[in-house]
Design a protein around this motif. Structure first.
Motif, PDB file in Angstrom:
ATOM      1  N   VAL A  83      21.795 114.968  17.293  1.00 15.80           N
ATOM      2  CA  VAL A  83      22.264 114.784  15.921  1.00 15.80           C
ATOM      3  C   VAL A  83      23.750 114.434  15.961  1.00 15.80           C
ATOM      4  O   VAL A  83      24.403 114.573  17.011  1.00 15.80           O
ATOM      5  N   GLU A  84      24.271 114.003  14.822  1.00 19.78           N
ATOM      6  CA  GLU A  84      25.687 113.647  14.762  1.00 19.78           C
ATOM      7  C   GLU A  84      26.460 114.564  13.813  1.00 19.78           C
ATOM      8  O   GLU A  84      27.417 115.202  14.199  1.00 19.78           O
ATOM      9  N   GLN A  85      26.000 114.656  12.577  1.00 23.09           N
ATOM     10  CA  GLN A  85      26.717 115.438  11.567  1.00 23.09           C
ATOM     11  C   GLN A  85      26.126 116.834  11.397  1.00 23.09           C
ATOM     12  O   GLN A  85      24.963 117.068  11.738  1.00 23.09           O
ATOM     13  N   ALA A  86      26.920 117.719  10.792  1.00 21.45           N
ATOM     14  CA  ALA A  86      26.474 119.088  10.543  1.00 21.45           C
ATOM     15  C   ALA A  86      25.201 119.126   9.694  1.00 21.45           C
ATOM     16  O   ALA A  86      24.288 119.910   9.976  1.00 21.45           O
ATOM     17  N   VAL A  87      25.131 118.276   8.682  1.00 18.48           N
ATOM     18  CA  VAL A  87      23.932 118.312   7.818  1.00 18.48           C
ATOM     19  C   VAL A  87      22.675 117.985   8.613  1.00 18.48           C
ATOM     20  O   VAL A  87      21.615 118.580   8.398  1.00 18.48           O
ATOM     21  N   ASP A  88      22.798 117.042   9.552  1.00 17.49           N
ATOM     22  CA  ASP A  88      21.647 116.676  10.389  1.00 17.49           C
ATOM     23  C   ASP A  88      21.307 117.798  11.363  1.00 17.49           C
ATOM     24  O   ASP A  88      20.147 118.027  11.697  1.00 17.49           O
ATOM     25  N   MET A  89      22.354 118.510  11.826  1.00 19.41           N
ATOM     26  CA  MET A  89      22.117 119.622  12.748  1.00 19.41           C
ATOM     27  C   MET A  89      21.324 120.725  12.053  1.00 19.41           C
ATOM     28  O   MET A  89      20.367 121.255  12.608  1.00 19.41           O
ATOM     29  N   LEU A  90      21.711 121.024  10.805  1.00 20.37           N
ATOM     30  CA  LEU A  90      20.971 122.051  10.068  1.00 20.37           C
ATOM     31  C   LEU A  90      19.517 121.633   9.865  1.00 20.37           C
ATOM     32  O   LEU A  90      18.597 122.427  10.080  1.00 20.37           O
ATOM     33  N   SER A  91      19.286 120.367   9.480  1.00 17.35           N
ATOM     34  CA  SER A  91      17.910 119.891   9.282  1.00 17.35           C
ATOM     35  C   SER A  91      17.093 120.048  10.556  1.00 17.35           C
ATOM     36  O   SER A  91      15.948 120.513  10.523  1.00 17.35           O
ATOM     37  N   ALA A  92      17.682 119.666  11.688  1.00 21.43           N
ATOM     38  CA  ALA A  92      16.958 119.731  12.957  1.00 21.43           C
ATOM     39  C   ALA A  92      16.659 121.173  13.341  1.00 21.43           C
ATOM     40  O   ALA A  92      15.580 121.478  13.854  1.00 21.43           O
ATOM     41  N   ALA A 109      31.581 121.189  12.466  1.00 20.08           N
ATOM     42  CA  ALA A 109      32.703 120.952  11.560  1.00 20.08           C
ATOM     43  C   ALA A 109      32.512 121.756  10.288  1.00 20.08           C
ATOM     44  O   ALA A 109      31.401 121.845   9.765  1.00 20.08           O
ATOM     45  N   ASP A 110      33.585 122.376   9.794  1.00 16.31           N
ATOM     46  CA  ASP A 110      33.498 123.137   8.555  1.00 16.31           C
ATOM     47  C   ASP A 110      33.369 122.219   7.340  1.00 16.31           C
ATOM     48  O   ASP A 110      32.856 122.624   6.306  1.00 16.31           O
ATOM     49  N   TRP A 111      33.891 120.979   7.484  1.00 15.88           N
ATOM     50  CA  TRP A 111      33.907 120.079   6.338  1.00 15.88           C
ATOM     51  C   TRP A 111      33.415 118.700   6.747  1.00 15.88           C
ATOM     52  O   TRP A 111      33.504 118.304   7.904  1.00 15.88           O
ATOM     53  N   HIS A 112      32.907 117.984   5.792  1.00 22.73           N
ATOM     54  CA  HIS A 112      32.672 116.554   5.993  1.00 22.73           C
ATOM     55  C   HIS A 112      33.499 115.805   4.961  1.00 22.73           C
ATOM     56  O   HIS A 112      34.028 116.409   4.018  1.00 22.73           O
ATOM     57  N   ARG A 133      39.170 113.213   0.832  1.00 25.57           N
ATOM     58  CA  ARG A 133      38.686 114.444   0.213  1.00 25.57           C
ATOM     59  C   ARG A 133      37.596 115.037   1.086  1.00 25.57           C
ATOM     60  O   ARG A 133      36.772 114.316   1.634  1.00 25.57           O
ATOM     61  N   PHE A 134      37.601 116.345   1.210  1.00 24.63           N
ATOM     62  CA  PHE A 134      36.614 117.012   2.054  1.00 24.63           C
ATOM     63  C   PHE A 134      35.657 117.837   1.212  1.00 24.63           C
ATOM     64  O   PHE A 134      36.007 118.291   0.123  1.00 24.63           O
ATOM     65  N   ALA A 135      34.462 118.015   1.725  1.00 25.49           N
ATOM     66  CA  ALA A 135      33.499 118.908   1.099  1.00 25.49           C
ATOM     67  C   ALA A 135      32.943 119.810   2.182  1.00 25.49           C
ATOM     68  O   ALA A 135      32.869 119.430   3.355  1.00 25.49           O
TER      69      ALA A 135
END
Lengths: 238, 238
Positions: A83-92, A109-112, A133-135
């Motif tokens: 995976v690349e991003q945190a959101v994809d890591m959580l999904s996996a 990463a804490d933010w994207h 801007r970060f989320a």
């Protein structure tokens, strides 16, 4: 027959104490895109997480390794999901459930970057730097630790700290709701980030226990053995 | 003697047309630290720049390759200097001068994080994302192109664009003051960033010339040959 009995013996509780258990391990950094060419990364090499995935597999666990971008070979007998991003890591990770063991080693990463730019951000004629801007990213360790229906029996997190290591890590354990935190000092001086050695402290409900500085593979074997012991005690207690 | 004459012939203008010339090539990404564990990077693999350094060396040039973080082996007969941030890349390039040829392939970050944080930035209890202030990085291509005393005879820049490729690259050439721009389209669809092929357009004072899509090594050889031709014409004109 004798051969079958020997095989059973060594593939059973003694030789492979984690057989029959499923472990999910996260490892590596995440890359959070800013635009099509730029991203925010962190210095995690993935070495410690890969070593843990390999050590758990060596003790008989079925291991799913959810990995951010690294340059490491997949450890033996480990299923790897990239995976690349945190959101994809959580999904996996969620897709890999149910699991008995979760070890979250990835430096997520804490933010994207909010509203990633579809085109490359250009320098303005004014020369003014862009504002980014970060989320907040999903918290994978907390999500697993507090999962309403599929919480793994043992959830282990890592805490990479540069100061007040024990204090930060102890509070992290309480805040996330995980069972153990492996705290390590990644300040510039220690050379641990990207290096081959690790100096860690295991923090559980019982307190803190500092391990001797060791090769990341030795730390991984020590942790895998501790995990096997934990399941062994659990079996005896029940 | 015959052997010496043959050696001279093949190491001279014909076989090694760039011998006696010094080329500085920049390649790879830069990493701009946010704090001790995080940094901003870009997707440059360094492949095209490394191939160009190798191709120039193969034509006889003395080559200094100033490289950001990559996972590539150093090309044959190339002197490599490793750097991380844009400011360090500029220092290394200036230290390598004088040079006859400069080829700036590195994907240098336009900005660095102002006042890099010496400690890891923590999540605030409020959950508010951090604000990161940026400051402009030195412009290595413009610095070389407009160098008051040590401008290389031929300065070549690269332009990685995702839209209006020719238009952006032509204006970039004028703005920077370099001789040639090699423009390439790095939009998601092309698969060029990190891939093995490149589709480029050479933009000079004479106009734009699109080259056939080719392996990055073939593009590198074509560019090195064009550079050799340029010096050949220059010698004849003088």
């Amino acid at each position: 027959d004798i051969i079958a009995a020997v095989k059973t013996h060594f593939s059973g509780p003694l030789g492979r104490p984690l057989s029959g258990l499923h472990a999910v391990v996260t490892a590596g950094p995440t890359h959070e895109p800013i635009d099509p060419v730029r991203y925010i990364a962190n210095r995690s090499s993935g070495k410690q997480g890969y070593a843990i995935a390999g050590a758990l597999a060596a003790l008989g666990a079925r291991v799913t390794l959810v990995s951010g971008p690294t340059h490491l070979p997949t450890p033996k007998d480990v299923d790897r999901v990239d995976v690349e991003q945190a959101v994809d890591m959580l999904s996996a990770v969620e897709k890999a459930l149910p699991a008995d063991i979760a070890v979250c080693v990835a430096a997520v990463a804490d933010w994207h970057v909010a509203g990633e730019n579809g085109q490359k951000i250009k320098k303005e004629a004014s020369g003014a730097p862009p504002s980014i801007r970060f989320a907040e990213n999903p918290d994978i360790l907390a999500t697993l630790s507090q999962h309403p229906t599929r919480r793994p029996a043992l959830v282990v997190g890592f805490a990479a700290e540069t100061e007040h290591v024990l204090d930060h890590a102890t509070r992290k354990r309480q805040r996330k709701g995980c069972d153990w935190i492996i705290a390590n000092d990644v300040s510039h001086q220690t050379g641990i980030m990207g290096g081959d050695e690790n100096l860690v402290t295991l923090i559980s409900a019982d307190g803190a226990e500092q391990w001797a500085k060791a090769d990341k593979h030795a730390v991984a074997r020590q942790l895998a053995t501790r995990i096997a012991d934990w399941f062994d005690h659990r079996r005896k207690d029940s």
